[in-house]
Motif scaffolding. Structure first.
Motif, PDB file in Angstrom:
ATOM      1  N   MET A   1       0.751  -1.233  -0.050  1.00 20.33           N
ATOM      2  CA  MET A   1      -0.082   0.028   0.338  1.00 20.33           C
ATOM      3  C   MET A   1       0.777   1.261   0.155  1.00 20.33           C
ATOM      4  O   MET A   1       1.786   1.378   0.583  1.00 20.33           O
ATOM      5  N   ASP A   2       0.250   2.267  -0.701  1.00 21.59           N
ATOM      6  CA  ASP A   2       1.719   2.854  -1.412  1.00 21.59           C
ATOM      7  C   ASP A   2       1.301   4.335   0.460  1.00 21.59           C
ATOM      8  O   ASP A   2       0.383   4.147   0.700  1.00 21.59           O
ATOM      9  N   ILE A   3       1.319   5.185   0.191  1.00 18.01           N
ATOM     10  CA  ILE A   3       2.149   6.458   1.617  1.00 18.01           C
ATOM     11  C   ILE A   3       0.694   6.711   1.195  1.00 18.01           C
ATOM     12  O   ILE A   3      -0.665   7.041   2.769  1.00 18.01           O
ATOM     13  N   ASP A   4       0.046   7.794   0.378  1.00 17.27           N
ATOM     14  CA  ASP A   4      -1.389   8.423  -0.243  1.00 17.27           C
ATOM     15  C   ASP A   4      -2.800   7.093   0.023  1.00 17.27           C
ATOM     16  O   ASP A   4      -3.208   8.179   0.580  1.00 17.27           O
ATOM     17  N   SER A   5      -2.511   6.239  -0.115  1.00 15.95           N
ATOM     18  CA  SER A   5      -3.972   5.654  -0.217  1.00 15.95           C
ATOM     19  C   SER A   5      -3.621   4.837   0.967  1.00 15.95           C
ATOM     20  O   SER A   5      -4.821   4.651   1.511  1.00 15.95           O
TER      21      SER A   5
ATOM     22  N   TYR B   1       2.253   3.264   9.346  1.00 18.59           N
ATOM     23  CA  TYR B   1       2.707   5.113   9.100  1.00 18.59           C
ATOM     24  C   TYR B   1       3.625   5.143   9.158  1.00 18.59           C
ATOM     25  O   TYR B   1       4.627   5.949   9.513  1.00 18.59           O
ATOM     26  N   LEU B   2       3.708   5.220  10.403  1.00 18.16           N
ATOM     27  CA  LEU B   2       4.628   5.692  11.764  1.00 18.16           C
ATOM     28  C   LEU B   2       5.766   4.848  12.112  1.00 18.16           C
ATOM     29  O   LEU B   2       6.813   5.566  11.825  1.00 18.16           O
ATOM     30  N   GLY B   3       5.681   4.223  11.164  1.00 24.11           N
ATOM     31  CA  GLY B   3       7.125   2.726  10.534  1.00 24.11           C
ATOM     32  C   GLY B   3       7.604   3.838   9.585  1.00 24.11           C
ATOM     33  O   GLY B   3       8.996   3.721   9.345  1.00 24.11           O
ATOM     34  N   ASN B   4       7.224   3.902   8.350  1.00 24.62           N
ATOM     35  CA  ASN B   4       7.099   4.574   6.812  1.00 24.62           C
ATOM     36  C   ASN B   4       7.640   6.237   8.013  1.00 24.62           C
ATOM     37  O   ASN B   4       9.148   5.897   8.016  1.00 24.62           O
ATOM     38  N   ILE B   5       7.639   7.103   8.559  1.00 24.89           N
ATOM     39  CA  ILE B   5       7.574   8.119   9.505  1.00 24.89           C
ATOM     40  C   ILE B   5       9.601   7.914   9.807  1.00 24.89           C
ATOM     41  O   ILE B   5      10.569   8.687   9.516  1.00 24.89           O
ATOM     42  N   ARG B   6       9.142   6.869  10.807  1.00 25.48           N
ATOM     43  CA  ARG B   6      10.462   6.345  11.574  1.00 25.48           C
ATOM     44  C   ARG B   6      11.765   6.123  10.877  1.00 25.48           C
ATOM     45  O   ARG B   6      12.884   6.565  10.983  1.00 25.48           O
ATOM     46  N   ARG B   7      11.300   5.593   9.739  1.00 27.29           N
ATOM     47  CA  ARG B   7      12.268   5.066   8.836  1.00 27.29           C
ATOM     48  C   ARG B   7      12.711   6.033   8.338  1.00 27.29           C
ATOM     49  O   ARG B   7      13.956   6.176   7.615  1.00 27.29           O
ATOM     50  N   ASN B   8      11.949   6.882   7.641  1.00 29.51           N
ATOM     51  CA  ASN B   8      12.174   7.945   6.438  1.00 29.51           C
ATOM     52  C   ASN B   8      13.235   8.950   7.113  1.00 29.51           C
ATOM     53  O   ASN B   8      14.344   9.220   7.039  1.00 29.51           O
TER      54      ASN B   8
END
Length: 68
Positions: A1-5, A37-44
């Motif tokens: 799932m991409d970030i926008d969806s 979502y939070l995992g993506n933020i932390r990873r980035n």
């Protein structure tokens, strides 16, 4: 799932939670999506921190090693 969806679905569930409430399944889905979502933020953020390069760490110049 991409970030926008992902964000779109989280927002849909948030609106539904405010207006009519969520089922147990929807609440679980929302919690899982938030963790993704939070995992993506932390990873980035970690990737950004790892790319920081110190240019000058010599503090004997009297400016704490900062270049102006």
């Amino acid at each position: 799932m991409d970030i926008d969806s992902l964000v779109q679905r989280i927002n849909e569930l948030a609106r539904k939670a405010k207006s009519e409430g969520l089922t147990e399944e929807e609440a679980t889905e929302r919690a899982n999506l938030r963790e993704i979502y939070l995992g993506n933020i932390r990873r980035n953020f970690r990737q950004q921190l790892e790319t920081i390069e110190f240019v000058d760490d010599d503090t004997s110049k009297g400016n704490d090693g900062l270049k102006h």
